[in-house]
Design an enzyme around this catalytic site. Structure first.
Site, PDB file in Angstrom:
ATOM      1  N   ASP A  31       0.864  -1.180   0.000  1.00 38.24           N
ATOM      2  CA  ASP A  31       0.000   0.000   0.000  1.00 38.24           C
ATOM      3  C   ASP A  31       0.897   1.225   0.000  1.00 38.24           C
ATOM      4  O   ASP A  31       1.838   1.308   0.794  1.00 38.24           O
ATOM      5  CB  ASP A  31      -0.888   0.026   1.250  1.00 38.24           C
ATOM      6  CG  ASP A  31      -1.958  -1.057   1.211  1.00 38.24           C
ATOM      7  OD1 ASP A  31      -2.134  -1.669   0.136  1.00 38.24           O
ATOM      8  OD2 ASP A  31      -2.610  -1.278   2.236  1.00 38.24           O
ATOM      9  N   ASP A  64     -13.866  -6.086  -2.868  1.00 40.26           N
ATOM     10  CA  ASP A  64     -13.812  -6.094  -1.405  1.00 40.26           C
ATOM     11  C   ASP A  64     -15.169  -6.582  -0.933  1.00 40.26           C
ATOM     12  O   ASP A  64     -16.196  -6.014  -1.320  1.00 40.26           O
ATOM     13  CB  ASP A  64     -13.576  -4.679  -0.862  1.00 40.26           C
ATOM     14  CG  ASP A  64     -12.174  -4.179  -1.192  1.00 40.26           C
ATOM     15  OD1 ASP A  64     -11.286  -5.009  -1.437  1.00 40.26           O
ATOM     16  OD2 ASP A  64     -11.978  -2.946  -1.203  1.00 40.26           O
TER      17      ASP A  64
END
Lengths: 195, 257
Positions: free
Chosen positions: B11, B130
């Site tokens: 990330d 997700d």
């Protein structure tokens, strides 16, 4: 030594450039046949769709250049497929360097074939120093059948040509530019081929 | 034999690598280019970089970073975060990304998947899903897990594959950050019902978890962040562990001579 990369409407050209730079070579990009004809090595990369790529090559006169090129030439991925006689992808006649048909994988497993797979039955100087089994990175939905020009094989759903060779023409279905140290070795071998 | 892939996820926030725990509490763990190269040397099969800042201002810096990553890495990498148009994708691919991952934008505009597949080929289009299980149903979430949609994960996965997605990156929000193991049931359901590879994400805490997600979850690849960033699971050890248990993995090639 001048290394050319055929620049046309296909992906991964950048990755090939970076991989060559990591080997200390700065390639020349061009879609101009006159510029490319003067190179010592020519790389024909490609990720994309066969018929639009062929159309572009013909319009730019690159099909004639590729057919008349006499120094070491390397097709990668879609490049390999376009160097064959015919591709099932949108019914596309290819450059015909290899008298081989390119077919879509039968849907007996996931398609595209994505990931690291082994190459075997390695033949010739392109694979000098590459130990079997070695892993290389593939991303493709179409494959070239095995033939007398096959110099590396891989199995996914069925056995197919991971690499082809004829005269000064070499082609790999996998991505040497993304295949770690093995891929680097194969690219270096290509650069070191006798002209 | 085609191997199962181990994919560290990085990330990136304002050019720095961070790891989100349950999508919040950012803790920096390093430089994206150096960390990526270290992973490649350690045996990672592929990397995923997610731009979690994804603001307009950060976009240009991000493209420069993607270019530096492409110059350095000799393995494939996927880039995601804030991608909402064909133009975004074109810039990232030109910068050298091998694949792009789209999430919220395609939930809002599913036809974008068709457009991207047509324009750039399915092989570079990863759709990230997700999902969170609530009362037995797996719901699709967007906006980094903040917004629930009315879509169910399995149906959505099938739809995006029909539209041309080349891979599914499936994250279970119930499992993400817990280190208690991957969501095996939904991973398996998606993997068995779509004809493209499925990357399982969320919940890796031990080597056994990876074994489970390959064996029982039928995942084609497994993605994790913390266990790799903090060195809890060294990649080489993980691969040796999996190989011993019959999972095909890419082992360190003998040094070419």
């Amino acid at each position: 030594m001048t290394v050319g990369i055929i620049e046309y409407n296909a992906g991964n050209i950048q990755s090939v450039q970076f991989a060559l730079q990591r080997l200390g070579v700065t390639p020349v990009f061009s879609r101009n046949p006159e510029v490319l004809a003067k190179t010592d090595r020519l790389i024909f990369p490609g990720v994309g769709e066969a018929s639009s790529a062929m159309q572009f090559l013909r319009q730019a006169g690159l099909d004639t250049l590729i057919a008349s090129y006499r120094r070491p030439f390397l097709g990668i991925c879609l490049g390999l497929q376009l160097m064959c006689e015919y591709s099932e992808e949108n019914d596309t006649p290819g450059l015909g360097i290899f008298p081989v048909t390119v077919r879509r994988f039968p849907p007996r497993d996931k398609v595209p074939h994505i990931g690291w797979n082994t190459i075997g039955s390695l033949l010739g100087p392109l694979f000098r120093g590459v130990v079997e089994p070695s892993y290389v990175y593939f991303v493709h939905s179409y494959y070239a059948a095995l033939s007398e020009f096959t110099v590396a094989t891989t199995e996914y759903i069925l056995p197919f040509s991971a690499a082809l060779h004829r005269d000064n023409y070499w082609a790999v279905q996998f991505h040497p530019e993304k295949s770690g140290t093995v891929g680097e070795r194969i690219l270096r071998n290509f650069l070191e081929l006798n002209s | 034999m085609l191997t199962r892939r181990i994919i560290p996820c990085l990330d990136v926030h304002n050019g720095q690598t961070v790891k989100g725990v349950n999508f919040v509490n950012l803790k920096e763990v390093g430089d994206p280019v150096a960390l990526g190269a270290a992973y490649a040397r350690a045996g990672a099969d592929e990397l995923v970089y997610l731009d979690i800042s994804a603001t307009v201002e950060a976009r240009k810096t991000w493209l420069e970073l993607v270019r530096r990553i492409a110059e350095t890495l000799n393995i494939p990498f996927t880039v995601g975060g804030g991608i909402s148009s064909v133009q975004d994708v074109e810039q990232l691919l030109k910068a050298g990304a091998d694949k792009i991952s789209v999430n919220s934008a395609v939930v809002k505009n599913p036809a974008l998947v068709d457009q991207l597949a047509r324009e750039f080929g399915s092989q570079c289009v990863v759709v990230a899903i997700d999902t969170r299980q609530e009362k037995g149903d797996w719901w699709v979430y967007i906006h980094g897990g903040r917004t629930r949609t009315e879509r169910r994960a399995l149906e959505w996965a099938k739809e995006v594959v029909d539209r041309g997605a080349g891979e599914i990156l499936l994250t279970s929000m119930n499992h993400d950050g817990t280190q208690q193991g991957f969501a095996l049931d939904i991973t398996r359901a998606v993997s068995e019902q779509v004809l493209v590879p499925v990357i399982a994400s969320g919940g890796a805490g031990s080597m056994e978890h990876f074994l489970e997600v390959f064996r029982e979850g039928k995942a084609d690849a497994a993605l994790a962040a913390s266990v790799f960033h903090y060195g809890t699971i060294p990649i080489a050890e993980l691969k040796a562990f999996l190989a011993q248990r019959g999972i095909p993995v890419r082992l360190e090639n003998p040094e070419p001579v």
